[in-house]
Structure formats: structure tokens, C-alpha cells
Design a protein around this motif. Structure first.
Motif, PDB file in Angstrom:
ATOM      1  N   ALA A  39       0.851  -1.191   0.000  1.00 58.50           N
ATOM      2  CA  ALA A  39       0.000   0.000   0.000  1.00 58.50           C
ATOM      3  C   ALA A  39       0.888   1.244   0.000  1.00 58.50           C
ATOM      4  O   ALA A  39       1.691   1.434   0.901  1.00 58.50           O
ATOM      5  CB  ALA A  39      -0.903  -0.009   1.230  1.00 58.50           C
ATOM      6  N   GLN A  97      -8.821  -5.034   0.751  1.00 58.97           N
ATOM      7  CA  GLN A  97      -9.496  -3.741   0.629  1.00 58.97           C
ATOM      8  C   GLN A  97     -10.258  -3.386   1.907  1.00 58.97           C
ATOM      9  O   GLN A  97     -10.151  -2.275   2.415  1.00 58.97           O
ATOM     10  CB  GLN A  97     -10.454  -3.750  -0.569  1.00 58.97           C
ATOM     11  CG  GLN A  97      -9.741  -3.743  -1.910  1.00 58.97           C
ATOM     12  CD  GLN A  97     -10.746  -3.820  -3.054  1.00 58.97           C
ATOM     13  OE1 GLN A  97     -11.479  -4.793  -3.187  1.00 58.97           O
ATOM     14  NE2 GLN A  97     -10.770  -2.796  -3.873  1.00 58.97           N
ATOM     15  N   ALA A 111      -7.741  -2.814   4.988  1.00 57.12           N
ATOM     16  CA  ALA A 111      -7.071  -1.508   4.980  1.00 57.12           C
ATOM     17  C   ALA A 111      -8.040  -0.382   5.303  1.00 57.12           C
ATOM     18  O   ALA A 111      -7.765   0.477   6.147  1.00 57.12           O
ATOM     19  CB  ALA A 111      -6.422  -1.267   3.612  1.00 57.12           C
ATOM     20  N   ALA A 118      -4.880   3.626   1.603  1.00 55.78           N
ATOM     21  CA  ALA A 118      -3.499   3.134   1.728  1.00 55.78           C
ATOM     22  C   ALA A 118      -2.655   4.107   2.542  1.00 55.78           C
ATOM     23  O   ALA A 118      -1.438   4.157   2.403  1.00 55.78           O
ATOM     24  CB  ALA A 118      -2.902   2.934   0.337  1.00 55.78           C
ATOM     25  N   ILE A 137       0.126  -5.906   0.205  1.00 54.33           N
ATOM     26  CA  ILE A 137      -1.178  -6.172  -0.402  1.00 54.33           C
ATOM     27  C   ILE A 137      -1.209  -7.514  -1.117  1.00 54.33           C
ATOM     28  O   ILE A 137      -2.082  -8.331  -0.899  1.00 54.33           O
ATOM     29  CB  ILE A 137      -1.555  -5.077  -1.437  1.00 54.33           C
ATOM     30  CG1 ILE A 137      -1.599  -3.704  -0.775  1.00 54.33           C
ATOM     31  CG2 ILE A 137      -2.893  -5.393  -2.090  1.00 54.33           C
ATOM     32  CD1 ILE A 137      -1.876  -2.570  -1.751  1.00 54.33           C
TER      33      ILE A 137
END
Length: 206
Positions: free
Chosen positions: A85, A120, A123, A183, A192
Motif C-alpha cells: 500500500a 481492501q 485496509a 493506503a 497487499i
């Protein structure tokens, strides 16, 4: 005898760019390898292909791959890191006429993810918490890369979770606005994705 013809599953995202650059610059060729990328829409789609020997390796987010490993669906071996990220590599975006103006406006909204319960969400949850927004209020819906824009325009999602090159495309063609960087902060530098094979394949093809 070394295996020289390799088929590798990739995603239609900027994270997969390195493999195409390597092919274009003949880096694999210089090592005596013939690499063919095969595009899939989500990492879980490639896992059965890997198990069945249809592909030699795959690129995907670590969360999906580790989940498959933990469930016993596959015994994985990480071959190489894919991406981490980085600031502005991902973006939560709103359309110009959207009432979403600040991160706090995301509460209670519907956002797309490529695969449920993957990197996704992980994070964004951390970044939402850092912005004093309850992550439990967000509704996630799985949308494949090629369907994000249509889902967004039709109102199926309130805000779009995008990576490049979609961030630039949405900004220039739709006037989309960046609301939050998933990120950043606690998710910055988070690993990631990577390239994996099965442990069995790795042992046979050192």
C-alpha cells in the motif's frame, strides 16, 4: 529438467503491471523463460486453476490466498512480493453530484470491493477507525473490476473503491472526487499482494 513455459494468472489492476513490463523488456526471456499472463477478475477465481494445474503461479491479494491456505483448499508457497500500500495507490471516490464530501459522510454508505473480506476491507477498516468512523456502518458489495464504473453510475454503490488506472480515468472522464486514501495512515506500506504457487509445484520446480 527445468520448466520453462509458465502460465501466470494476473489481475486487471496496476499491481500486475510489473509482469507485463518484464515480458516487454524480455527479462523472462533472458532467463530462458516463456511467461504467458492469464487475466482473471479476482484472486479466488485463480485458486482452483492453480490446484488443477491449469496455471503455474498466480498474482493476488494475500488475504484471499492465506484464507484458501487456512481452509485447506491449497498449500501455498509465496514466490515474490507483488505490491504494498503506497499513498495515492488506492482511493475512495465520489461522483461530482454525490452528497459524500468528507470521510465522515461515508458512514452508512455502500462501497465496492473486488472480493469480500480481503485486503481492501482490512485496509479501509483501519483508516476509517483512524478518522473516527465506525467501520461496521459500511456496506460492502463485490463488484468485478470491469463492472465498477457501471455500478457506480447506476447508483448500486455510493462511493467507489478504486486503484489505478481507474482513479485517473474516473477523475478525468467523470470529474470524480477523492474522499479518502485507504493506503494511508495505519495501512501505509501494508503488504497487499504477491505471486504464489502451490507448495507441491514449488518443490517440483525449484
Amino acid at each position: 529438467m527445468e520448466k520453462t513455459k509458465l502460465k501466470i494468472a494476473t489481475l486487471p489492476a496496476i499491481d500486475s503491471a510489473a509482469i507485463y513490463v518484464a515480458i516487454d523488456q524480455k527479462l523472462f526471456e533472458q532467463e530462458g523463460l516463456d511467461v504467458t499472463p492469464q487475466v482473471v477478475q479476482a484472486a479466488p477465481e485463480a485458486i482452483p486453476m492453480l490446484v488443477n494445474g491449469e496455471i503455474d503461479a498466480m498474482f493476488g491479494n494475500y488475504v484471499s490466498m492465506f484464507q484458501a491456505h487456512d481452509k485447506g483448499a491449497i498449500k501455498i508457497h509465496v514466490l515474490a512480493e507483488g505490491s504494498r500500500a503506497a499513498p495515492d495507490s488506492l482511493s475512495i471516490m465520489a461522483l461530482p453530484n454525490s452528497p459524500i464530501k468528507t470521510p465522515k459522510d461515508l458512514a452508512g454508505k455502500t462501497i465496492n470491493v473486488n472480493v469480500l473480506h480481503n485486503f481492501q476491507e482490512l485496509a479501509l477498516t483501519q483508516v476509517l477507525k483512524a478518522n473516527n468512523i465506525d467501520p461496521a456502518t459500511i456496506k460492502y458489495v463485490p463488484v468485478t473490476f470491469q463492472n465498477i464504473m457501471a455500478s457506480w453510475k447506476s447508483g448500486q454503490i455510493d462511493a467507489a473503491y478504486l486503484g489505478e488506472p481507474q482513479v485517473t480515468a474516473a477523475t478525468s472522464s467523470m470529474g470524480a472526487r477523492k474522499i479518502l486514501d485507504p493506503a494511508s495512515g495505519p495501512a501505509a506500506e501494508f503488504p497487499i499482494s504477491g505471486y504464489i504457487s502451490t507448495q507441491d509445484w514449488y518443490e517440483k520446480n525449484p
